[in-house]
Every structure is written in structure tokens, then in C-alpha cells.
Design a protein around this motif. Structure first.
Motif, mmCIF file in Angstrom:
data_model
loop_
_atom_site.group_PDB
_atom_site.id
_atom_site.type_symbol
_atom_site.label_atom_id
_atom_site.label_comp_id
_atom_site.label_asym_id
_atom_site.label_seq_id
_atom_site.Cartn_x
_atom_site.Cartn_y
_atom_site.Cartn_z
ATOM 1 N N ALA A 169 0.815 -1.218 0.000
ATOM 2 C CA ALA A 169 0.000 0.000 0.000
ATOM 3 C C ALA A 169 0.848 1.268 0.000
ATOM 4 O O ALA A 169 0.304 2.376 -0.041
ATOM 5 N N GLY A 170 2.178 1.108 0.063
ATOM 6 C CA GLY A 170 3.058 2.266 -0.005
ATOM 7 C C GLY A 170 3.616 2.723 1.319
ATOM 8 O O GLY A 170 4.317 3.745 1.383
ATOM 9 N N ASP A 171 3.335 2.013 2.390
ATOM 10 C CA ASP A 171 3.858 2.385 3.704
ATOM 11 C C ASP A 171 5.332 2.006 3.815
ATOM 12 O O ASP A 171 5.803 1.072 3.141
ATOM 13 N N PRO A 172 6.071 2.678 4.686
ATOM 14 C CA PRO A 172 7.462 2.280 4.913
ATOM 15 C C PRO A 172 7.525 0.922 5.597
ATOM 16 O O PRO A 172 6.553 0.498 6.244
ATOM 17 N N PRO A 173 8.653 0.211 5.467
ATOM 18 C CA PRO A 173 8.748 -1.107 6.090
ATOM 19 C C PRO A 173 8.709 -1.017 7.609
ATOM 20 O O PRO A 173 9.240 -0.071 8.207
ATOM 21 N N ALA A 174 8.075 -2.011 8.211
ATOM 22 C CA ALA A 174 8.123 -2.133 9.667
ATOM 23 C C ALA A 174 9.540 -2.507 10.091
ATOM 24 O O ALA A 174 10.262 -3.191 9.360
ATOM 25 N N MET A 175 9.933 -2.039 11.267
ATOM 26 C CA MET A 175 11.285 -2.276 11.772
ATOM 27 C C MET A 175 11.225 -3.084 13.066
ATOM 28 O O MET A 175 10.220 -3.072 13.785
ATOM 29 N N VAL A 176 12.322 -3.766 13.361
ATOM 30 C CA VAL A 176 12.445 -4.544 14.590
ATOM 31 C C VAL A 176 13.875 -4.368 15.093
ATOM 32 O O VAL A 176 14.805 -4.231 14.284
ATOM 33 N N PRO A 177 14.090 -4.332 16.420
ATOM 34 C CA PRO A 177 15.469 -4.227 16.908
ATOM 35 C C PRO A 177 16.289 -5.454 16.519
ATOM 36 O O PRO A 177 15.766 -6.578 16.448
ATOM 37 N N VAL A 178 17.589 -5.236 16.247
ATOM 38 C CA VAL A 178 18.489 -6.374 16.057
ATOM 39 C C VAL A 178 18.630 -7.137 17.365
ATOM 40 O O VAL A 178 18.541 -8.361 17.405
ATOM 41 N N VAL A 179 18.861 -6.395 18.451
ATOM 42 C CA VAL A 179 19.064 -6.995 19.766
ATOM 43 C C VAL A 179 18.272 -6.214 20.804
ATOM 44 O O VAL A 179 17.968 -5.035 20.612
ATOM 45 N N ALA A 180 17.938 -6.888 21.904
ATOM 46 C CA ALA A 180 17.249 -6.252 23.026
ATOM 47 C C ALA A 180 17.890 -6.731 24.322
ATOM 48 O O ALA A 180 18.356 -7.872 24.410
ATOM 49 N N GLU A 181 17.903 -5.843 25.323
ATOM 50 C CA GLU A 181 18.530 -6.216 26.596
ATOM 51 C C GLU A 181 17.825 -7.400 27.239
ATOM 52 O O GLU A 181 18.444 -8.278 27.833
ATOM 53 N N ASN A 182 16.493 -7.452 27.072
ATOM 54 C CA ASN A 182 15.703 -8.587 27.553
ATOM 55 C C ASN A 182 15.557 -9.576 26.401
ATOM 56 O O ASN A 182 14.908 -9.273 25.399
ATOM 57 N N PRO A 183 16.155 -10.768 26.510
ATOM 58 C CA PRO A 183 16.085 -11.727 25.391
ATOM 59 C C PRO A 183 14.667 -12.166 25.038
ATOM 60 O O PRO A 183 14.450 -12.722 23.956
ATOM 61 N N LEU A 184 13.691 -11.935 25.937
ATOM 62 C CA LEU A 184 12.311 -12.299 25.635
ATOM 63 C C LEU A 184 11.564 -11.177 24.928
ATOM 64 O O LEU A 184 10.446 -11.375 24.467
ATOM 65 N N ALA A 185 12.185 -9.992 24.845
ATOM 66 C CA ALA A 185 11.560 -8.894 24.108
ATOM 67 C C ALA A 185 11.743 -9.115 22.611
ATOM 68 O O ALA A 185 12.645 -9.846 22.186
ATOM 69 N N PRO A 186 10.889 -8.509 21.786
ATOM 70 C CA PRO A 186 11.027 -8.703 20.335
ATOM 71 C C PRO A 186 12.377 -8.199 19.824
ATOM 72 O O PRO A 186 12.751 -7.053 20.066
#
Length: 301
Positions: A169-186
Motif C-alpha cells: 500500500a506504499g507504507d514504509p517497512p516495519a522495523m524490529v530491533p536487532v538486539v534487546a537487553e531482555n532476550p524475551l523482548a522482540p
């Protein structure tokens, strides 16, 4: 040793990096082509490996993957593994145009995600005369199966599908962190040692590194199966360096893949975890790689 900045055209996208001249060599020398793993940039210790190779009479050509670091490419922070394989091949072509390079003696080195690329390149590009793969990703699907809890996977699939519709639809790509301090976080690499290495190395060596990738990057990771190529590398010599306590790209997966490779091949088990090869275990990782390339490519004339 001499290092100069380089750039080359990868079919419309300019990739940038460094060329290290083999020490004490006046004519054409064998050359090792290096790029980094998942989201990392060349300042994250690739210079250290290149210096070891150059000191042994090998040229080293280091470049940032497209969409990362000093290289061009859009969308930023997106990793398409097959595009990265093609870019290694562009780098090999570029190396062959340099006066210092013997195009008949080119090797590839890859680590982690690009360790998977090195396996593919060894199988499909016969210009490659020696392969070193360090703590490699061998199966994206198996790796995600190790790192992502089963009850989380349906949620990821729904996110991938929603992102695909939004981008259409033309929206920018969704992003996700490479790493997080909490390993259970996305995050894309949900292990404690990933958080430590990326954040510390980014702070001390690579301030340009960014802690994000596109969500589609993670989807493409799960589709990438370098191990399916490993039986085709022979007769190109293959060295695999596996970290005993690696749980990011688990050691047992890499060793299983190594058993399916054909001769000539060599397996070296490194002490420690995935990231020790860059820091505390650097000599244990770089030494065998240097020796493999010298053995199979020869030292500079």
C-alpha cells in the motif's frame, strides 16, 4: 601495510569498503573477499581479520553490505541474503580488475550470516578457490526454531503478512530491533551475548551501526538454507570454524552440515561462544583462516 578506501558498482548500487595490500608483495597476490554478518558493519572487527591476512601475503577486500554502513542501497537496514550473495560475486568481479589481484587465486571469508553466504558462494561460483566460514548460519528455519519459542511463531507470521500488505500500500517497512537487553523482548537476535557484543562493539568501534532491521529481514532469514548447497562446494577447499558454546548459530547445526560437505574440508572447534571469535578468541579464529588461505591460495609472489 597499505589500506585504501574502495567503491564499486553492484549493478546500480555503490558498495564501499577497504582494500588491504598484501605485505611485502610487489606483483599480483591472492585475495580474500570479506563481508560481515547480520546487520554488522565493517568496523566491527573485519579490519582485524584483514590485517592478519595482509600480514601473511594475502590481499583483503572488505566491503559493507548494501543498505548498511558506508554502502548505498534501499531500503536501509534490510538484509536480503540472496542479494548479499550476489554482492559478494560483484566484489569478486571488482577484485579481478585490480592490478594487485591474481584473479585465479580468490578466496571468500564469511562469519555468522555471511558464513552462510560463503557456503553458497563456494558451491555456485568457481572463481572461488578457497572458503572459510566462521560460526556460520547453516539453516534459517532451524535457527529460528532454536531461537523463537513455538508459541511466538504464529504472531511473527501475522506480523510478516501485515507488513507485506502495508508495504504494498506504499507504507514504509516495519522495523524490529536487532538486539534487546531482555532476550524475551522482540528482536531479531534474541540472546544475551548478542545484546552485549552489538551494543559494546557499536559504542567502541562502529558508531554508525544501528540497532534495527526491517521486519521482512527476519522473514527472509527464515527462508534461507545455505546447508542445501554444502555438498556442492567440493572440490573447492572448505574450512569451517565452529564455536563450542555457540547458541546463536548453534554448533550442532553447523557440525551436522559439515558432515554433509565433501573433501577437501577441515573442521576447527573454537572455545567459547558465537562472538568470542571476534574478541577474546580472535587469534584462535583468525590463525586457522589465514593458514587455510595461504595453503590453498598460496602467499603473494
Amino acid at each position: 601495510m597499505g589500506r585504501r578506501d574502495i567503491e564499486f558498482d553492484a549493478e546500480g548500487v555503490i558498495l564501499r569498503g577497504w582494500f588491504y595490500r598484501a605485505d611485502g608483495v610487489s606483483g599480483r597476490a591472492p585475495t580474500v573477499v570479506l563481508a560481515h554478518g547480520f546487520s554488522a558493519v565493517k568496523e566491527m572487527y573485519l579490519d582485524s581479520f584483514a590485517e592478519v591476512f595482509a600480514a601473511a601475503g594475502l590481499n583483503a577486500l572488505v566491503f559493507d553490505n548494501r543498505n548498511f554502513g558506508d554502502s548505498d542501497g534501499e531500503p536501509r537496514q534490510e538484509i536480503d541474503p540472496w542479494q548479499q550473495v550476489r554482492d559478494y560475486r560483484h566484489a569478486i568481479t571488482y577484485a579481478g580488475t585490480l592490478d594487485e589481484v591474481d584473479p585465479e587465486r580468490i578466496g571468500v571469508w564469511g562469519s555468522s550470516y555471511s558464513g552462510g553466504h560463503a557456503l553458497v558462494l563456494g558451491a555456485i561460483d568457481r572463481r572461488v578457490k578457497a572458503v572459510v566460514t566462521q560460526v556460520p548460519l547453516v539453516s534459517g528455519s532451524a535457527n529460528i526454531g532454536e531461537l523463537v519459542r513455538a508459541d511466538f511463531r504464529a504472531g511473527f507470521r501475522a506480523q510478516f503478512d501485515a507488513d507485506r500488505a502495508a508495504r504494498f500500500a506504499g507504507d514504509p517497512p516495519a522495523m524490529v530491533p536487532v538486539v534487546a537487553e531482555n532476550p524475551l523482548a522482540p528482536s531479531a537476535l534474541p540472546t544475551a551475548d548478542s545484546w552485549t557484543w552489538f551494543t559494546e562493539t557499536g559504542k567502541t568501534r562502529a558508531p554508525a551501526w544501528r540497532n534495527e532491521v526491517t521486519l521482512r529481514t527476519v522473514e527472509m532469514l527464515g527462508e534461507y538454507e545455505p546447508e542445501s548447497y554444502i555438498g556442492r562446494i567440493s572440490p573447492t577447499p572448505l574450512l569451517m570454524l565452529v564455536a563450542r558454546d555457540d547458541h546463536l548459530t548453534p554448533a550442532r547445526l553447523a557440525i551436522d552440515a559439515y558432515e554433509r560437505a565433501r573433501e577437501p574440508k577441515k573442521l576447527v572447534i573454537l572455545p567459547g561462544g558465537h562472538f568470542d571469535a571476534y574478541v577474546a578468541g580472535f587469534d584462535r579464529a583468525s590463525g586457522p583462516a589465514r593458514d587455510w588461505f595461504v595453503e590453498h591460495l598460496g602467499a603473494g609472489a
